[in-house]
Design an enzyme around this catalytic site. Sequence first.
Site, PDB file in Angstrom:
ATOM      1  N   SER A  86      55.980  25.884  -8.644  1.00  0.00           N
ATOM      2  CA  SER A  86      55.031  25.152  -7.798  1.00  0.00           C
ATOM      3  C   SER A  86      55.694  23.924  -7.164  1.00  0.00           C
ATOM      4  CB  SER A  86      53.862  24.686  -8.681  1.00  0.00           C
ATOM      5  OG  SER A  86      53.092  23.710  -8.025  1.00  0.00           O
ATOM      6  N   TYR A  95      53.430  23.761  -0.775  1.00  0.00           N
ATOM      7  CA  TYR A  95      52.259  23.082  -0.205  1.00  0.00           C
ATOM      8  C   TYR A  95      52.747  22.364   1.032  1.00  0.00           C
ATOM      9  CZ  TYR A  95      49.182  23.680  -4.226  1.00  0.00           C
ATOM     10  OH  TYR A  95      48.376  24.204  -5.198  1.00  0.00           O
ATOM     11  N   THR A 155      50.876  28.442  -0.034  1.00  0.00           N
ATOM     12  CA  THR A 155      49.475  28.381  -0.466  1.00  0.00           C
ATOM     13  C   THR A 155      48.604  27.951   0.707  1.00  0.00           C
ATOM     14  OG1 THR A 155      50.087  27.901  -2.734  1.00  0.00           O
ATOM     15  CG2 THR A 155      47.872  27.265  -2.082  1.00  0.00           C
ATOM     16  N   LYS A 213      49.454  33.024   0.014  1.00  0.00           N
ATOM     17  CA  LYS A 213      48.594  32.985  -1.181  1.00  0.00           C
ATOM     18  C   LYS A 213      47.275  32.297  -0.894  1.00  0.00           C
ATOM     19  CE  LYS A 213      48.641  31.095  -5.903  1.00  0.00           C
ATOM     20  NZ  LYS A 213      47.784  29.904  -5.853  1.00  0.00           N
ATOM     21  N   HIS A 257      42.570  30.744  -6.118  1.00  0.00           N
ATOM     22  CA  HIS A 257      43.230  29.636  -6.801  1.00  0.00           C
ATOM     23  C   HIS A 257      42.670  29.464  -8.228  1.00  0.00           C
ATOM     24  CE1 HIS A 257      45.924  26.270  -5.339  1.00  0.00           C
ATOM     25  NE2 HIS A 257      45.712  25.903  -6.577  1.00  0.00           N
TER      26      HIS A 257
HETATM   27  C1  GLV Z   1      47.170  22.935  -8.054  1.00  0.00           C
HETATM   28  O1  GLV Z   1      47.647  23.939  -7.594  1.00  0.00           O
HETATM   29  C2  GLV Z   1      45.947  22.919  -8.777  1.00  0.00           C
HETATM   30  O2  GLV Z   1      45.179  23.881  -8.696  1.00  0.00           O
HETATM   31  O3  GLV Z   1      45.702  21.916  -9.455  1.00  0.00           O
END
Ligand code: GLV
Length: 388
Positions: free
Chosen positions: A107, A130, A156, A252, A276
């Site tokens: 991530s 991100y 994402t 995603k 998510h």
């Molecule tokens: C980050 O991806 C979260 O969902 O906190």
Amino acid sequence: MPVITTIDDLKQIYRRRTPKMFYDYAESGSWTEQTFRENSSDFDQIRLRQRVAVDMSGRSTSSQMIGQDVAMPVALAPVGLTGMQCADGEIKAARAAEKFGVPFTLSTMSINSIEEVAEATTKPFWFQLYTMKDEDYVARLIQRAKDAKCSALVITLDLQILGQRHKDLKNGLSAPPKLTIPTMINLATKWRWGIGMLGAKRRNFGNIVGHVHGVSDTSQLGAWTAEQFDPSLDWSKIAKLKKMWGGKVILKGILDAEDAKMALKVGADAIIVSNHGGRQLGGARSSIRALPAILDAVGDKVEVHLDSGIRSGQDVLKAVAMGAKGTYIGRAFVYGLGAMGETGVTTALQVIQKELDITMALCGGRQISDLSRDMLLIPQDFEGKWQA
Ligand code: GLV
């Protein structure tokens, strides 16, 4: 040593060993957590069609995701703050994934940096991006992932603003944790975690700290997100990012067939049907319910993957038999990591592979390419009749 046979066994140990703030971070959905709950409970509505007198010998769970060989169609999802669940969490999870033969996705909001994970592993991992307002920072981040030889960029699409997770606000979530009195009392009972953290390579956001300028407080995910994430992300920006990357791109966070068609237009190599983990738009549909319509719209033109809600090999089988080419586990590996570090992640993967293998056999399959909707009993109204 307890006998571990399910992901839930790992979760129980994880809960005991991990500071409340980080357990709650993983174990939260947004708003009422309806979507978080339904991501898993909707899997339970699907039943399996048992077959008998079918040759079960010579089975294999191996498959491919975006052309890469995988020991089973399961990747480790990008999970923010993994290195707060356990010291050097991203490194441990990446090593477990590499040894097992499944992809690891790092991530942007990880604790261990891209470079630290690359140094600790020998095979390419995937990097999740991100997008931020600071275009130079994004360009540098993409370059860092290229330099580390990451083999796919996972962009994402569903977190330009953060869904509200009540527990994180109440706990004052931060990395490292701020030493308030309730936090100190809780940490006093988590000695194993604390000792690990004392020796950790890093206790802040490794991809961010030292790489950005002008951010008031990088320890607070909420504050950072509000300040830096790019709320104007659109399909033209996604196309530009894809070009900048120049390699395989996985998009995603798709839950709607119209968005899946847009992803196809920008040339995604794969899309991930995902909400998510129920952490963004509480009240949205579960991923497994959203999957059939997306497969009908684009399934023959782009690889469709699924995350959100997978807690067993049976869930993997259901998603793949429905038509997904791959799945992701987030919480399921975090439970293992928080319970027992790298060994716990390996255990989580073993549990899932065993469940997948035995279930496949009892449904009459010997390999992943045998899985099909025929093996499932899907309620007639599974997708639901909704008024637009
Ligand atoms: C980050 O991806 C979260 O969902 O906190």
